[in-house]
Design an enzyme around this catalytic site. Structure first.
Site, mmCIF file in Angstrom:
data_model
loop_
_atom_site.group_PDB
_atom_site.id
_atom_site.type_symbol
_atom_site.label_atom_id
_atom_site.label_comp_id
_atom_site.label_asym_id
_atom_site.label_seq_id
_atom_site.Cartn_x
_atom_site.Cartn_y
_atom_site.Cartn_z
ATOM 1 N N ASP A 40 20.213 3.074 -20.812
ATOM 2 C CA ASP A 40 21.619 3.052 -20.122
ATOM 3 C C ASP A 40 22.266 4.324 -21.028
ATOM 4 O OD1 ASP A 40 22.395 1.862 -22.562
ATOM 5 O OD2 ASP A 40 23.422 0.405 -21.726
ATOM 6 N N HIS A 66 0.263 -11.221 -30.834
ATOM 7 C CA HIS A 66 0.451 -12.566 -30.564
ATOM 8 C C HIS A 66 1.146 -12.806 -29.284
ATOM 9 C CE1 HIS A 66 0.666 -14.149 -35.096
ATOM 10 N NE2 HIS A 66 -0.526 -13.225 -34.852
ATOM 11 N N HIS A 68 -3.656 -17.727 -29.523
ATOM 12 C CA HIS A 68 -2.528 -17.196 -28.843
ATOM 13 C C HIS A 68 -2.472 -17.349 -27.431
ATOM 14 C CE1 HIS A 68 -1.501 -15.740 -32.821
ATOM 15 N NE2 HIS A 68 -2.562 -15.131 -32.927
#
Ligand code: RB5
Length: 148
Positions: free
Chosen positions: A9, A99, A134
């Site tokens: 933006d 992770h 994970h």
């Protein structure tokens, strides 16, 4: 050539330009959906455009920038299939890949980071998802995303 979609933006033009330049230096084909001149745009619109483009396929990852990175990352994370990290530093950027297997990374143009944004980006790019223990957690995030 590996592809990245990027959007920003009005509060993050300079950081977007730095990131874009660094991604090109790193050999990525960058699809810029952000703004390059000072005009006010709404970060949820930019998040949505980048997320929808990413979901068409063919992209390695996406980068989103707003003033803090908060609004644009929250917005992107509302889109099914988008897992956008907002790292505080290079270590967190590395963990976002290793992770969390994040497919988007967000930065704030008005934030003072302890490392350069290029170093944070490199930490994310040069890391690989570790899977293993994970995977169960990442799968649970996918369930929360309504994807399983
Ligand atoms: C825009 O002024 C600002 O609110 C936006 O860039 C972002 O920081 C929101 O999270």
């Amino acid at each position: 050539m590996a592809k990245v979609v990027i959007a920003n933006d009005h509060a993050a033009i300079e950081i977007k330009e730095r990131i874009q330049k660094h991604l090109v230096f790193r050999g990525f084909d960058v699809h810029n959906l952000g703004i390059d001149a000072v005009e006010s745009v709404d970060y949820p619109d930019k998040a949505r455009e980048a997320a929808e483009e990413f979901l068409k396929g063919g992209y390695d990852f996406g980068v989103l920038c707003c003033g803090t990175g908060i609004g644009i990352s929250i917005s992107a994370n509302k889109v099914k299939g988008i897992f956008c990290a907002l790292p505080q530093n290079a270590f967190a950027a590395q963990m976002a890949k290793e992770h969390n297997n994040a497919n988007f990374i967000a930065f704030g143009g008005r934030i003072d980071y302890p490392q350069t944004v290029e170093a944070m980006l490199d930490a994310y790019i040069d890391s690989h998802y570790l899977g293993d223990r994970h995977q169960r957690r990442v799968e649970k995030m996918h369930i929360l995303d309504g994807n399983c």
